[in-house]
Design a protein around this motif. Sequence first.
Motif, PDB file in Angstrom:
ATOM      1  N   LYS A  42       0.827  -1.205   0.000  1.00 44.35           N
ATOM      2  CA  LYS A  42       0.000   0.000   0.000  1.00 44.35           C
ATOM      3  C   LYS A  42       0.864   1.257   0.000  1.00 44.35           C
ATOM      4  CE  LYS A  42      -3.933  -1.946   2.449  1.00 44.35           C
ATOM      5  NZ  LYS A  42      -4.832  -1.789   3.610  1.00 44.35           N
ATOM      6  N   SER A  44      -0.090   3.935   1.461  1.00 49.78           N
ATOM      7  CA  SER A  44      -0.209   4.434   2.839  1.00 49.78           C
ATOM      8  C   SER A  44       0.774   3.764   3.787  1.00 49.78           C
ATOM      9  CB  SER A  44      -1.640   4.239   3.345  1.00 49.78           C
ATOM     10  OG  SER A  44      -1.953   2.862   3.401  1.00 49.78           O
ATOM     11  N   LYS A  74       1.358  10.165   0.470  1.00 47.56           N
ATOM     12  CA  LYS A  74       0.406   9.174   0.960  1.00 47.56           C
ATOM     13  C   LYS A  74      -0.886   9.808   1.468  1.00 47.56           C
ATOM     14  CE  LYS A  74       2.325   8.240   5.572  1.00 47.56           C
ATOM     15  NZ  LYS A  74       2.894   7.131   6.370  1.00 47.56           N
ATOM     16  N   VAL A  77      -3.840   9.346  -1.083  1.00 50.73           N
ATOM     17  CA  VAL A  77      -4.689   8.141  -1.046  1.00 50.73           C
ATOM     18  C   VAL A  77      -5.554   8.107   0.205  1.00 50.73           C
ATOM     19  CG1 VAL A  77      -3.221   6.777  -2.570  1.00 50.73           C
ATOM     20  CG2 VAL A  77      -2.870   6.648  -0.105  1.00 50.73           C
ATOM     21  N   LYS A  78      -5.147   8.825   1.237  1.00 51.63           N
ATOM     22  CA  LYS A  78      -5.975   8.895   2.441  1.00 51.63           C
ATOM     23  C   LYS A  78      -7.227   9.726   2.185  1.00 51.63           C
ATOM     24  CE  LYS A  78      -5.980  10.286   7.290  1.00 51.63           C
ATOM     25  NZ  LYS A  78      -5.195  10.821   8.410  1.00 51.63           N
ATOM     26  N   ASN A  81      -8.554   8.773  -2.288  1.00 52.00           N
ATOM     27  CA  ASN A  81      -8.291   7.413  -2.759  1.00 52.00           C
ATOM     28  C   ASN A  81      -9.054   7.111  -4.053  1.00 52.00           C
ATOM     29  OD1 ASN A  81      -7.005   4.885  -2.418  1.00 52.00           O
ATOM     30  ND2 ASN A  81      -8.920   4.022  -1.671  1.00 52.00           N
ATOM     31  N   SER A 101      -5.062   4.751  -6.264  1.00 49.84           N
ATOM     32  CA  SER A 101      -5.648   4.316  -5.004  1.00 49.84           C
ATOM     33  C   SER A 101      -4.532   3.760  -4.137  1.00 49.84           C
ATOM     34  CB  SER A 101      -6.747   3.272  -5.227  1.00 49.84           C
ATOM     35  OG  SER A 101      -6.182   2.016  -5.512  1.00 49.84           O
ATOM     36  N   ASP A 102      -4.854   3.366  -2.939  1.00 46.40           N
ATOM     37  CA  ASP A 102      -3.857   2.873  -1.989  1.00 46.40           C
ATOM     38  C   ASP A 102      -3.207   1.575  -2.453  1.00 46.40           C
ATOM     39  OD1 ASP A 102      -2.373   3.142   0.320  1.00 46.40           O
ATOM     40  OD2 ASP A 102      -3.891   2.227   1.614  1.00 46.40           O
TER      41      ASP A 102
END
Length: 135
Positions: A42, A44, A74, A77-78, A81, A101-102
Amino acid sequence: KNNLIIRAPAQGINDRNFGENRVLWSGAKWPDDTQTLTLSEKISGQPNGAVFLFSKYADDTWVNAEWTSYFVPKCFVKYFNGNGIAMSDPYYGTFKYLYVSDTSVKGHDINNGSGANNGVKYDNRKHVLRYIIGV
Protein backbone atom coordinates in the motif's frame (compact mmCIF):
# COMPACT_ATOMS: atom_id res chain seq x y z
CA LYS A 1 16.67 -2.85 0.36
CA ASN A 2 18.10 0.54 -0.44
CA ASN A 3 18.82 2.57 2.67
CA LEU A 4 20.14 6.08 2.53
CA ILE A 5 22.72 6.46 5.29
CA ILE A 6 24.10 9.95 5.87
CA ARG A 7 27.52 10.48 7.41
CA ALA A 8 27.72 14.06 8.59
CA PRO A 9 28.92 14.22 12.21
CA ALA A 10 29.06 18.01 12.20
CA GLN A 11 25.28 18.11 11.74
CA GLY A 12 24.65 15.40 14.35
CA ILE A 13 22.94 13.02 11.92
CA ASN A 14 25.68 10.41 11.50
CA ASP A 15 24.30 6.99 10.49
CA ARG A 16 20.70 8.14 10.61
CA ASN A 17 18.45 6.00 8.42
CA PHE A 18 16.23 8.08 6.13
CA GLY A 19 13.98 5.18 5.14
CA GLU A 20 13.70 2.51 2.51
CA ASN A 21 12.63 2.76 -1.08
CA ARG A 22 10.54 -0.21 -2.20
CA VAL A 23 9.52 -1.03 -5.74
CA LEU A 24 5.72 -1.30 -5.56
CA TRP A 25 5.31 -2.02 -9.28
CA SER A 26 7.56 -2.36 -12.32
CA GLY A 27 6.91 -2.92 -16.00
CA ALA A 28 6.33 -0.79 -19.08
CA LYS A 29 2.77 0.50 -19.51
CA TRP A 30 1.25 3.73 -20.78
CA PRO A 31 -1.18 2.72 -18.92
CA ASP A 32 -4.47 3.19 -20.76
CA ASP A 33 -8.04 2.89 -19.47
CA THR A 34 -8.04 -0.91 -19.85
CA GLN A 35 -5.06 -1.39 -17.51
CA THR A 36 -5.03 -1.55 -13.73
CA LEU A 37 -1.67 -2.00 -11.99
CA THR A 38 -1.72 -3.83 -8.67
CA LEU A 39 0.82 -2.58 -6.13
CA SER A 40 2.84 -5.02 -4.03
CA GLU A 41 2.36 -2.82 -0.94
CA LYS A 42 0.00 0.00 0.00
CA ILE A 43 1.07 3.57 -0.65
CA SER A 44 -0.21 4.43 2.84
CA GLY A 45 2.31 1.94 4.23
CA GLN A 46 5.27 3.87 2.81
CA PRO A 47 7.07 6.52 4.86
CA ASN A 48 5.97 9.41 2.61
CA GLY A 49 4.16 8.18 -0.50
CA ALA A 50 5.20 6.97 -3.94
CA VAL A 51 7.25 8.17 -6.89
CA PHE A 52 6.05 7.34 -10.40
CA LEU A 53 8.92 6.98 -12.90
CA PHE A 54 8.35 7.22 -16.65
CA SER A 55 10.89 6.69 -19.43
CA LYS A 56 11.07 6.98 -23.19
CA TYR A 57 9.24 4.52 -25.45
CA ALA A 58 10.44 4.09 -29.04
CA ASP A 59 10.49 1.35 -31.66
CA ASP A 60 8.01 -0.75 -29.65
CA THR A 61 10.17 -0.94 -26.52
CA TRP A 62 11.08 1.06 -23.41
CA VAL A 63 14.33 3.01 -23.37
CA ASN A 64 16.44 4.03 -20.35
CA ALA A 65 16.31 7.70 -21.31
CA GLU A 66 14.14 10.80 -20.87
CA TRP A 67 13.23 9.85 -17.30
CA THR A 68 10.55 11.86 -15.54
CA SER A 69 9.30 11.39 -11.99
CA TYR A 70 6.21 12.45 -10.07
CA PHE A 71 5.65 12.30 -6.32
CA VAL A 72 2.25 11.30 -4.91
CA PRO A 73 2.09 11.83 -1.12
CA LYS A 74 0.41 9.17 0.96
CA CYS A 75 -2.13 11.76 2.18
CA PHE A 76 -3.47 11.75 -1.40
CA VAL A 77 -4.69 8.14 -1.05
CA LYS A 78 -5.97 8.89 2.44
CA TYR A 79 -8.18 11.80 1.35
CA PHE A 80 -8.66 11.20 -2.40
CA ASN A 81 -8.29 7.41 -2.76
CA GLY A 82 -8.93 6.40 -6.37
CA ASN A 83 -9.11 9.95 -7.72
CA GLY A 84 -7.31 11.06 -10.86
CA ILE A 85 -4.06 12.97 -10.88
CA ALA A 86 -2.26 14.59 -13.82
CA MET A 87 1.44 13.96 -14.41
CA SER A 88 2.76 16.17 -17.18
CA ASP A 89 6.08 17.28 -18.59
CA PRO A 90 5.90 19.95 -21.30
CA TYR A 91 9.60 19.53 -22.11
CA TYR A 92 9.03 15.96 -23.38
CA GLY A 93 5.44 16.62 -24.43
CA THR A 94 3.95 14.12 -21.98
CA PHE A 95 0.58 14.45 -20.28
CA LYS A 96 -0.43 11.36 -18.26
CA TYR A 97 -3.54 10.94 -16.15
CA LEU A 98 -3.75 8.17 -13.54
CA TYR A 99 -6.33 7.12 -10.97
CA VAL A 100 -4.28 6.39 -7.86
CA SER A 101 -5.65 4.32 -5.00
CA ASP A 102 -3.86 2.87 -1.99
CA THR A 103 -3.43 -0.56 -3.61
CA SER A 104 -3.65 0.01 -7.38
CA VAL A 105 -3.30 2.46 -10.24
CA LYS A 106 -5.74 2.62 -13.14
CA GLY A 107 -4.88 4.25 -16.44
CA HIS A 108 -6.79 6.63 -18.70
CA ASP A 109 -7.37 6.50 -22.46
CA ILE A 110 -5.41 9.76 -22.93
CA ASN A 111 -2.22 8.00 -21.82
CA ASN A 112 -1.59 6.37 -25.21
CA GLY A 113 -2.86 9.23 -27.36
CA SER A 114 -1.68 12.54 -28.69
CA GLY A 115 -3.13 16.01 -29.08
CA ALA A 116 -3.08 19.33 -27.24
CA ASN A 117 -4.17 20.35 -23.75
CA ASN A 118 -4.50 24.07 -22.96
CA GLY A 119 -2.33 24.85 -25.97
CA VAL A 120 0.44 22.41 -25.01
CA LYS A 121 1.05 19.61 -27.53
CA TYR A 122 1.60 16.10 -26.20
CA ASP A 123 2.32 12.62 -27.51
CA ASN A 124 1.81 10.17 -24.66
CA ARG A 125 2.92 7.20 -26.76
CA LYS A 126 6.52 8.37 -26.37
CA HIS A 127 6.71 7.60 -22.62
CA VAL A 128 5.71 4.65 -20.46
CA LEU A 129 5.38 4.10 -16.73
CA ARG A 130 8.31 1.96 -15.63
CA TYR A 131 8.30 2.00 -11.82
CA ILE A 132 6.21 2.98 -8.86
CA ILE A 133 8.51 3.29 -5.87
CA GLY A 134 7.47 3.68 -2.25
CA VAL A 135 9.41 6.45 -0.56
